[in-house]
Scaffold this motif. Sequence first.
Motif, PDB file in Angstrom:
ATOM      1  N   GLY A  42       0.823  -1.207   0.000  1.00  9.68           N
ATOM      2  CA  GLY A  42       0.000   0.000   0.000  1.00  9.68           C
ATOM      3  C   GLY A  42       0.855   1.254   0.000  1.00  9.68           C
ATOM      4  O   GLY A  42       2.059   1.215  -0.239  1.00  9.68           O
ATOM      5  N   SER A  43       0.212   2.387   0.306  1.00 12.91           N
ATOM      6  CA  SER A  43       0.902   3.681   0.197  1.00 12.91           C
ATOM      7  C   SER A  43       1.622   4.119   1.472  1.00 12.91           C
ATOM      8  O   SER A  43       2.596   4.862   1.414  1.00 12.91           O
ATOM      9  N   THR A  44       1.149   3.640   2.636  1.00 17.02           N
ATOM     10  CA  THR A  44       1.736   4.146   3.892  1.00 17.02           C
ATOM     11  C   THR A  44       3.243   3.940   3.993  1.00 17.02           C
ATOM     12  O   THR A  44       3.965   4.868   4.350  1.00 17.02           O
ATOM     13  N   PRO A  45       3.762   2.763   3.664  1.00 16.42           N
ATOM     14  CA  PRO A  45       5.207   2.556   3.865  1.00 16.42           C
ATOM     15  C   PRO A  45       6.088   3.284   2.851  1.00 16.42           C
ATOM     16  O   PRO A  45       7.315   3.304   3.004  1.00 16.42           O
ATOM     17  N   GLY A  91       4.589  -9.211   2.970  1.00 15.39           N
ATOM     18  CA  GLY A  91       3.422  -9.787   3.665  1.00 15.39           C
ATOM     19  C   GLY A  91       2.305 -10.083   2.679  1.00 15.39           C
ATOM     20  O   GLY A  91       1.498 -10.996   2.877  1.00 15.39           O
ATOM     21  N   ASP A  92       2.280  -9.288   1.610  1.00 19.15           N
ATOM     22  CA  ASP A  92       1.335  -9.564   0.536  1.00 19.15           C
ATOM     23  C   ASP A  92       1.795  -8.828  -0.723  1.00 19.15           C
ATOM     24  O   ASP A  92       2.585  -7.892  -0.659  1.00 19.15           O
ATOM     25  N   GLU A  93       1.316  -9.301  -1.854  1.00 17.62           N
ATOM     26  CA  GLU A  93       1.695  -8.695  -3.124  1.00 17.62           C
ATOM     27  C   GLU A  93       0.522  -8.780  -4.090  1.00 17.62           C
ATOM     28  O   GLU A  93      -0.273  -9.735  -4.038  1.00 17.62           O
ATOM     29  N   ARG A  94       0.434  -7.761  -4.929  1.00 22.00           N
ATOM     30  CA  ARG A  94      -0.598  -7.784  -5.962  1.00 22.00           C
ATOM     31  C   ARG A  94      -0.071  -8.620  -7.120  1.00 22.00           C
ATOM     32  O   ARG A  94       1.108  -8.572  -7.453  1.00 22.00           O
ATOM     33  N   CYS A  95      -0.942  -9.385  -7.757  1.00 18.26           N
ATOM     34  CA  CYS A  95      -0.513 -10.246  -8.870  1.00 18.26           C
ATOM     35  C   CYS A  95      -0.435  -9.425 -10.155  1.00 18.26           C
ATOM     36  O   CYS A  95      -1.288  -9.519 -11.047  1.00 18.26           O
ATOM     37  N   GLY A 187     -10.679  -2.656   7.604  1.00 22.71           N
ATOM     38  CA  GLY A 187     -10.073  -3.476   8.644  1.00 22.71           C
ATOM     39  C   GLY A 187      -9.228  -4.630   8.117  1.00 22.71           C
ATOM     40  O   GLY A 187      -8.750  -5.452   8.896  1.00 22.71           O
ATOM     41  N   HIS A 188      -9.027  -4.684   6.791  1.00 22.30           N
ATOM     42  CA  HIS A 188      -8.164  -5.756   6.272  1.00 22.30           C
ATOM     43  C   HIS A 188      -6.712  -5.459   6.626  1.00 22.30           C
ATOM     44  O   HIS A 188      -6.323  -4.317   6.869  1.00 22.30           O
ATOM     45  N   THR A 189      -5.904  -6.501   6.649  1.00 15.19           N
ATOM     46  CA  THR A 189      -4.469  -6.346   6.846  1.00 15.19           C
ATOM     47  C   THR A 189      -3.741  -7.377   5.999  1.00 15.19           C
ATOM     48  O   THR A 189      -4.313  -8.432   5.704  1.00 15.19           O
ATOM     49  N   ALA A 190      -2.541  -7.032   5.572  1.00 16.08           N
ATOM     50  CA  ALA A 190      -1.891  -7.771   4.486  1.00 16.08           C
ATOM     51  C   ALA A 190      -2.952  -7.828   3.382  1.00 16.08           C
ATOM     52  O   ALA A 190      -3.561  -6.798   3.072  1.00 16.08           O
ATOM     53  N   SER A 191      -3.209  -9.006   2.828  1.00 18.00           N
ATOM     54  CA  SER A 191      -4.368  -9.075   1.920  1.00 18.00           C
ATOM     55  C   SER A 191      -5.377 -10.078   2.458  1.00 18.00           C
ATOM     56  O   SER A 191      -5.989 -10.869   1.726  1.00 18.00           O
ATOM     57  N   ASP A 240      -9.654   8.385   8.097  1.00 18.50           N
ATOM     58  CA  ASP A 240     -10.667   7.455   7.574  1.00 18.50           C
ATOM     59  C   ASP A 240     -10.553   6.065   8.210  1.00 18.50           C
ATOM     60  O   ASP A 240     -11.420   5.216   8.023  1.00 18.50           O
ATOM     61  N   LYS A 241      -9.480   5.838   8.953  1.00 24.34           N
ATOM     62  CA  LYS A 241      -9.298   4.538   9.616  1.00 24.34           C
ATOM     63  C   LYS A 241      -9.548   4.607  11.120  1.00 24.34           C
ATOM     64  O   LYS A 241      -9.489   3.589  11.815  1.00 24.34           O
ATOM     65  N   ALA A 242      -9.827   5.816  11.629  1.00 25.63           N
ATOM     66  CA  ALA A 242      -9.870   6.031  13.081  1.00 25.63           C
ATOM     67  C   ALA A 242     -10.928   5.182  13.777  1.00 25.63           C
ATOM     68  O   ALA A 242     -10.651   4.569  14.824  1.00 25.63           O
TER      69      ALA A 242
HETATM   70  C1  6PG Z   1      -1.629  -3.821   0.266  1.00 25.80           C
HETATM   71  C2  6PG Z   1      -1.407  -3.944   1.733  1.00 25.80           C
HETATM   72  C3  6PG Z   1      -2.597  -3.570   2.524  1.00 25.80           C
HETATM   73  C4  6PG Z   1      -2.344  -2.149   2.976  1.00 25.80           C
HETATM   74  C5  6PG Z   1      -3.611  -1.518   3.476  1.00 25.80           C
HETATM   75  C6  6PG Z   1      -3.360  -0.031   3.795  1.00 25.80           C
HETATM   76  O1  6PG Z   1      -0.954  -4.514  -0.491  1.00 25.80           O
HETATM   77  O2  6PG Z   1      -2.447  -2.945  -0.087  1.00 25.80           O
HETATM   78  O3  6PG Z   1      -0.606  -4.755   2.220  1.00 25.80           O
HETATM   79  O4  6PG Z   1      -2.843  -4.375   3.637  1.00 25.80           O
HETATM   80  O5  6PG Z   1      -1.359  -2.170   4.012  1.00 25.80           O
HETATM   81  O6  6PG Z   1      -4.586  -1.611   2.455  1.00 25.80           O
HETATM   82  O7  6PG Z   1      -3.013   0.593   2.581  1.00 25.80           O
HETATM   83  P1  6PG Z   1      -2.586   2.151   2.567  1.00 25.80           P
HETATM   84  O8  6PG Z   1      -1.247   2.212   3.232  1.00 25.80           O
HETATM   85  O9  6PG Z   1      -2.498   2.488   1.102  1.00 25.80           O
HETATM   86  O10 6PG Z   1      -3.651   2.893   3.311  1.00 25.80           O
END
Ligand code: 6PG
Length: 287
Positions: A42-45, A91-95, A187-191, A240-242
């Motif tokens: 995702g975008s956070t890291p 931890g997860d990857e998009r295909c 509330g999802h994490t990884a995928s 939006d996640k609070a």
């Molecule tokens: C992914 C992630 C996913 C991500 C959350 C938050 O591949 O998208 O691993 O779990 O951490 O969707 O995404 P943002 O950092 O973009 O809010």
Amino acid sequence: MAKIHVFDSPQEMVIAFARDFALWSRRKLQQQSSISVALSGGSTPKRLFEIWGGGPPDAHSSDFPQMQARQNDLADLIESIPWNKIHLFWGDERCVPADDPESNYGVAHKTWLSRIDIPPANVHRVRGEANPVEEAIRYENEIALYFESSGHQPATSNGGASRMATDNLPAAIPKFDLIMLGMGVDGHTASIFPERLDLFQSSAICSVVRHPVSNQQRITLTGNVINQASRIIFLITGADKAEVLRQVIEHSGNFQEYPAAHIRGPQVEFFLDQSAAARLEGRKSSR
Ligand code: 6PG
């Protein structure tokens, strides 16, 4: 109870985590020869990867003078990180192919990995361009091989004795030293999405899933593997996640529906910005 660190801004949060990671990895490598880290997507890291890569490629000190100074102070710490002793997984990857803007590996490579000296053998990417089912098997085997060959005997669920995978848990659950996670607004994490809470009972190390909205295929670590990690760090920002985050941390409301709430244990820590932490009781900013 999970440790919670709250920072004034997303940038302050990632600077604090970058500092934490540098000191944690130094301590860890006094006890073992290599470290296994599963990165979040995702975008956070992205901000974190930019710092690990030596600063945002287009950063100008006039933009963040105080932060730039702190980052420069941080630069020595980061330059001391022995990436040759750190094995990176996802931890997860998009295909999707690595050059697709959606690729978690692609973002990390562009902002960080292409700018540091890390042995290619230490970068265990998911090959998003491959057939998902075949790649999940290949990635699972790559993870298992690392843990067998690195001398980190994978943890087993009953403290040592090996188990059959048929006991609803992997024969040997890989024990990552650190797993970084984000959290989606659902509330999802990884995928692991809300529709796939079964992945917390999976006997596999990773699994192919589909994003519930875009239908995009992804490969994700399963819940048992994530919960087995020695240290689990959530990096979460944004108002939006609070509300979901409050339920996840306080185990209130609909928390059982949220995969992030099923990541549990003393090894779990949250790095948050003020916006994401806004609904948490009595949370003050960390310094
Ligand atoms: C992914 C992630 C996913 C991500 C959350 C938050 O591949 O998208 O691993 O779990 O951490 O969707 O995404 P943002 O950092 O973009 O809010």
